[in-house]
Design a protein around this motif. Structure first.
Motif, PDB file in Angstrom:
ATOM      1  N   ASN A 336       0.855  -1.191   0.000  1.00  0.00           N
ATOM      2  CA  ASN A 336       0.000   0.000   0.000  1.00  0.00           C
ATOM      3  C   ASN A 336       0.882   1.230   0.000  1.00  0.00           C
ATOM      4  OD1 ASN A 336      -2.401   1.394  -0.095  1.00  0.00           O
ATOM      5  ND2 ASN A 336      -3.294   0.308   1.649  1.00  0.00           N
ATOM      6  N   ALA A 337       0.255   2.403  -0.188  1.00  0.00           N
ATOM      7  CA  ALA A 337       1.032   3.638  -0.219  1.00  0.00           C
ATOM      8  C   ALA A 337       0.148   4.836   0.054  1.00  0.00           C
ATOM      9  CB  ALA A 337       1.721   3.809  -1.576  1.00  0.00           C
ATOM     10  N   ASN A 338       0.684   5.773   0.806  1.00  0.00           N
ATOM     11  CA  ASN A 338       0.107   7.090   0.992  1.00  0.00           C
ATOM     12  C   ASN A 338       1.277   8.052   1.106  1.00  0.00           C
ATOM     13  OD1 ASN A 338       0.889   7.348   3.897  1.00  0.00           O
ATOM     14  ND2 ASN A 338      -0.561   5.673   4.170  1.00  0.00           N
ATOM     15  N   PRO A 339       1.056   9.342   1.107  1.00  0.00           N
ATOM     16  CA  PRO A 339       2.194  10.268   1.120  1.00  0.00           C
ATOM     17  C   PRO A 339       3.174  10.053   2.267  1.00  0.00           C
ATOM     18  CG  PRO A 339       0.212  11.434   0.485  1.00  0.00           C
ATOM     19  CD  PRO A 339      -0.228  10.050   0.891  1.00  0.00           C
ATOM     20  N   ASP A 340       2.673   9.737   3.456  1.00  0.00           N
ATOM     21  CA  ASP A 340       3.566   9.551   4.599  1.00  0.00           C
ATOM     22  C   ASP A 340       4.434   8.303   4.435  1.00  0.00           C
ATOM     23  OD1 ASP A 340       2.543  11.790   6.217  1.00  0.00           O
ATOM     24  OD2 ASP A 340       0.711  10.613   6.265  1.00  0.00           O
ATOM     25  N   SER A 341       3.809   7.197   4.055  1.00  0.00           N
ATOM     26  CA  SER A 341       4.591   5.965   3.898  1.00  0.00           C
ATOM     27  C   SER A 341       5.504   6.042   2.677  1.00  0.00           C
ATOM     28  CB  SER A 341       3.661   4.754   3.792  1.00  0.00           C
ATOM     29  OG  SER A 341       2.893   4.794   2.607  1.00  0.00           O
ATOM     30  N   MET A 342       5.088   6.788   1.652  1.00  0.00           N
ATOM     31  CA  MET A 342       5.940   6.951   0.481  1.00  0.00           C
ATOM     32  C   MET A 342       7.209   7.729   0.841  1.00  0.00           C
ATOM     33  SD  MET A 342       5.722   5.984  -2.786  1.00  0.00           S
ATOM     34  CE  MET A 342       4.165   6.116  -3.671  1.00  0.00           C
ATOM     35  N   ARG A 343       7.043   8.782   1.623  1.00  0.00           N
ATOM     36  CA  ARG A 343       8.227   9.556   2.046  1.00  0.00           C
ATOM     37  C   ARG A 343       9.172   8.700   2.887  1.00  0.00           C
ATOM     38  NH1 ARG A 343       4.327  13.905   2.038  1.00  0.00           N
ATOM     39  NH2 ARG A 343       3.578  13.343   4.113  1.00  0.00           N
ATOM     40  N   ALA A 344       8.599   7.919   3.796  1.00  0.00           N
ATOM     41  CA  ALA A 344       9.430   7.061   4.643  1.00  0.00           C
ATOM     42  C   ALA A 344      10.174   6.030   3.811  1.00  0.00           C
ATOM     43  CB  ALA A 344       8.550   6.367   5.685  1.00  0.00           C
ATOM     44  N   ALA A 345       9.499   5.456   2.820  1.00  0.00           N
ATOM     45  CA  ALA A 345      10.140   4.442   1.978  1.00  0.00           C
ATOM     46  C   ALA A 345      11.265   5.042   1.144  1.00  0.00           C
ATOM     47  CB  ALA A 345       9.102   3.785   1.074  1.00  0.00           C
ATOM     48  N   LEU A 346      11.065   6.247   0.624  1.00  0.00           N
ATOM     49  CA  LEU A 346      12.126   6.895  -0.148  1.00  0.00           C
ATOM     50  C   LEU A 346      13.353   7.162   0.714  1.00  0.00           C
ATOM     51  CD1 LEU A 346      10.111   9.411  -2.356  1.00  0.00           C
ATOM     52  CD2 LEU A 346      11.479   7.475  -3.163  1.00  0.00           C
ATOM     53  N   ARG A 347      13.141   7.614   1.925  1.00  0.00           N
ATOM     54  CA  ARG A 347      14.272   7.873   2.821  1.00  0.00           C
ATOM     55  C   ARG A 347      14.997   6.574   3.157  1.00  0.00           C
ATOM     56  NH1 ARG A 347      10.400  11.799   4.954  1.00  0.00           N
ATOM     57  NH2 ARG A 347      11.182  13.893   4.462  1.00  0.00           N
ATOM     58  N   ALA A 348      14.221   5.494   3.335  1.00  0.00           N
ATOM     59  CA  ALA A 348      14.848   4.197   3.606  1.00  0.00           C
ATOM     60  C   ALA A 348      15.665   3.733   2.402  1.00  0.00           C
ATOM     61  CB  ALA A 348      13.778   3.164   3.949  1.00  0.00           C
ATOM     62  N   LEU A 349      15.143   3.948   1.202  1.00  0.00           N
ATOM     63  CA  LEU A 349      15.862   3.576  -0.014  1.00  0.00           C
ATOM     64  C   LEU A 349      17.206   4.287  -0.089  1.00  0.00           C
ATOM     65  CD1 LEU A 349      16.080   2.429  -2.947  1.00  0.00           C
ATOM     66  CD2 LEU A 349      14.826   4.477  -3.692  1.00  0.00           C
ATOM     67  N   VAL A 350      17.208   5.580   0.173  1.00  0.00           N
ATOM     68  CA  VAL A 350      18.444   6.359   0.095  1.00  0.00           C
ATOM     69  C   VAL A 350      19.444   5.893   1.148  1.00  0.00           C
ATOM     70  CG1 VAL A 350      19.403   8.668   0.378  1.00  0.00           C
ATOM     71  CG2 VAL A 350      17.320   8.339  -0.962  1.00  0.00           C
ATOM     72  N   SER A 351      18.956   5.598   2.333  1.00  0.00           N
ATOM     73  CA  SER A 351      19.873   5.127   3.382  1.00  0.00           C
ATOM     74  C   SER A 351      20.473   3.778   3.017  1.00  0.00           C
ATOM     75  CB  SER A 351      19.149   5.050   4.733  1.00  0.00           C
ATOM     76  OG  SER A 351      18.194   4.002   4.741  1.00  0.00           O
ATOM     77  N   MET A 352      19.712   2.941   2.338  1.00  0.00           N
ATOM     78  CA  MET A 352      20.231   1.642   1.921  1.00  0.00           C
ATOM     79  C   MET A 352      21.258   1.790   0.802  1.00  0.00           C
ATOM     80  SD  MET A 352      16.689  -0.547   2.034  1.00  0.00           S
ATOM     81  CE  MET A 352      17.430  -2.105   1.593  1.00  0.00           C
ATOM     82  N   GLY A 353      21.131   2.868   0.023  1.00  0.00           N
ATOM     83  CA  GLY A 353      22.105   3.112  -1.030  1.00  0.00           C
ATOM     84  C   GLY A 353      23.458   3.533  -0.505  1.00  0.00           C
ATOM     85  N   GLY A 354      23.470   4.124   0.689  1.00  0.00           N
ATOM     86  CA  GLY A 354      24.723   4.536   1.298  1.00  0.00           C
ATOM     87  C   GLY A 354      25.242   5.866   0.764  1.00  0.00           C
ATOM     88  N   ARG A 355      26.441   6.224   1.198  1.00  0.00           N
ATOM     89  CA  ARG A 355      27.051   7.498   0.824  1.00  0.00           C
ATOM     90  C   ARG A 355      28.478   7.271   0.329  1.00  0.00           C
ATOM     91  NH1 ARG A 355      24.126  11.721   3.077  1.00  0.00           N
ATOM     92  NH2 ARG A 355      22.573  11.119   4.641  1.00  0.00           N
ATOM     93  N   GLY A 356      29.051   8.334  -0.217  1.00  0.00           N
ATOM     94  CA  GLY A 356      30.462   8.299  -0.591  1.00  0.00           C
ATOM     95  C   GLY A 356      30.721   7.487  -1.841  1.00  0.00           C
ATOM     96  N   PRO A 357      31.980   7.155  -2.066  1.00  0.00           N
ATOM     97  CA  PRO A 357      32.382   6.461  -3.304  1.00  0.00           C
ATOM     98  C   PRO A 357      31.768   5.068  -3.446  1.00  0.00           C
ATOM     99  CG  PRO A 357      34.205   6.543  -1.742  1.00  0.00           C
ATOM    100  CD  PRO A 357      33.143   7.447  -1.207  1.00  0.00           C
ATOM    101  N   GLU A 358      31.370   4.473  -2.329  1.00  0.00           N
ATOM    102  CA  GLU A 358      30.780   3.133  -2.373  1.00  0.00           C
ATOM    103  C   GLU A 358      29.270   3.181  -2.534  1.00  0.00           C
ATOM    104  OE1 GLU A 358      32.706   0.495  -2.494  1.00  0.00           O
ATOM    105  OE2 GLU A 358      34.417   1.875  -2.352  1.00  0.00           O
TER     106      GLU A 358
END
Length: 468
Positions: A336-358
């Motif tokens: 399912n999806a609504n604006p609140d859960s969509m925002r949370a999922a996007l932030r989780a996606l970015v955190s899973m992608g990590g930062r820096g050269p890796e």
């Protein structure tokens, strides 16, 4: 189910016996699918859009059902009622009333209900038999079906309560009167039905109004509309969140390289470290709500923290993370999806992608969020813009007008060019992804349930993968 005679069942539901032995004992369970009936059970015959359960009454009795809960004679032992839906609720209320030692925990919110319900259930199971619904059975049928699983030895009954109209939660609490009530948040899910967040809060607050004076209202201190519900209950109020005045709060919140949060759980009874197995910082709030319930019902802080660290995702397609053999990670959050859960999922996606050269490439495959009313286009535009601000590598918007608005929002937010794309359906999304994905990428798939975007995740995993 707590055993009842057919005479007691008829009295509970206001029905009449038809060809049935009043002394015959129903030991449960109650089923709505004749293929799942077991000896000693009761078959509830619903009239659906395509199937009439009354046509399967004889099959159910042949499989061992003691009788059929029906709205017309069916040629086999039956309890006849005007409305099978209402009768199911009345029967559940009777069963729960007889389970005097069972603590009923009910929760509601615009986002995170099922994940939090699963957390609460896993915590409370450590301290006694706990009944809870699989998935999100939170309506006028699924709710009593879950309650009817209560037995004499059940210590906890955990119920998820959804609402599409004012009065829905009031009705559900009449079936399973809660001792502990949890309100997670008030967002924009179903705002098309209610008209405003304030109207949603009015409906969600029906839960705390149903609590007894010796009960507990577990309220999100970080949501002003939820916090305000404290004035609507005679029960003790327990605030959870990251606010300094929350009774149960999280400090030192961190995300590891895979996007799993850790924090220090602080309560009036002490503190303990927590490392969650779940993905995304939004689960910190869910975990705090679950911890507040557990501590309120007598679990120690250390035991609660340990249980949180062991708890996993029980319901499908909710931040379900699978790694393919080639290193591609698929995050199926398509239930399912609504604006609140969509925002949370996007932030989780970015955190899973990590930062820096890796840093790994991140893909957001997003479909329509439904039932948003007049705010729909603006909310989809905002999600597209957020994907840009969070620096998601590529947005794949799937669908028609709303998806187009999401993709346009991404383009208007920044000079993305080829970093966002609109495709017509799930098949087109799969074709695009298969041609452009690389090993090591992270793909989030999310939309309202009726969009059926889980097909994208399933297709990406068709070559095989190992769940982690």
């Amino acid at each position: 189910m707590i055993a009842l005679t057919l005479a007691e069942v008829a009295a509970a539901v206001g029905g009449t016996l038809d060809g049935a032995d009043p002394d015959a004992l129903v030991t449960g369970p109650v089923e709505v699918d004749s293929r799942k009936v077991s000896p000693g059970g009761l078959f509830a015959a619903f009239v659906g859009e395509h199937v009439d359960g009354h046509d399967y009454a004889a099959t159910a009795v042949g499989a061992g059902a003691v009788a059929v809960l029906a709205s017309r004679p069916v040629g086999v032992p039956a309890v006849l009622v005007d409305s099978v839906v209402e009768a199911l609720g009345r029967l559940a209320r009777t069963v729960v009333a007889r389970a005097e030692d069972t603590a009923v925990v009910a929760l509601t919110g615009s986002a995170g209900k099922t994940s939090t319900k699963d957390l609460i259930a896993q915590l409370l199971q450590r301290h006694g038999e706990t009944v809870y619904p699989p998935g999100s059975l939170n309506n006028e049928i699924g709710h009593p079906m879950t309650a009817l699983r209560v037995e004499a030895g059940t210590r906890h009954l955990v119920m998820e309560m959804g609402a599409r109209h004012k009065g829905d939660i009031e009705y559900l609490t009449s079936i399973t009167p809660p001792r502990v009530g949890v309100v997670l948040n008030v967002g924009t899910a179903h705002v098309g039905e209610f008209g405003s967040k304030e109207a949603i809060a009015e409906a969600k607050g029906e839960l705390v109004e149903a609590l007894p004076a010796d009960g507990a209202a577990i309220l999100n201190a970080d949501d002003r509309l939820v916090r305000a519900m404290a004035s609507r209950t005679k029960a003790k109020v327990v605030l959870f969140g990251e606010s300094p005045d929350a009774h149960v709060r999280a400090t030192d919140v961190r995300l590891d390289a895979t996007g799993r949060p850790s924090f220090t759980l602080t309560t009036p009874a002490g503190s303990a470290p927590v490392q969650l197995r779940l993905y995304g910082e939004h689960h910190v709030s869910n975990a705090l709500a679950a911890a507040a319930v557990a501590v309120e019902l007598g679990m120690s802080v250390d035991d609660t923290a340990a249980a949180l660290g062991e708890a996993g995702a029980l319901s499908r397609w909710r931040m379900e993370v699978v790694d393919r053999a080639d290193g591609l990670t698929v995050v199926n959050d398509a239930y399912n999806a609504n604006p609140d859960s969509m925002r949370a999922a996007l932030r989780a996606l970015v955190s899973m992608g990590g930062r820096g050269p890796e840093r790994r490439r991140t893909w957001a495959v997003l479909g329509e969020m439904r039932e948003l009313g007049e705010e729909s286009l603006a909310e989809h535009d905002a999600i597209g813009r957020l994907a840009v601000r969070l620096d998601v590598t590529k947005l794949v918007a799937v669908g028609g007008r709303e998806a187009a608005c999401m993709e346009l929002g991404a383009r208007n937010e920044g000079s993305w060019g080829e970093e966002s794309v609109l495709v017509s359906d799930a098949d087109a999304a799969v074709e695009l992804l298969r041609s452009q994905l690389r090993p090591g990428d992270v793909v989030l798939v999310k939309a309202s349930r009726s969009v059926g975007l889980e097909k994208v995740a399933e297709a990406l995993l068709a070559d095989g993968g190992a769940a982690r």
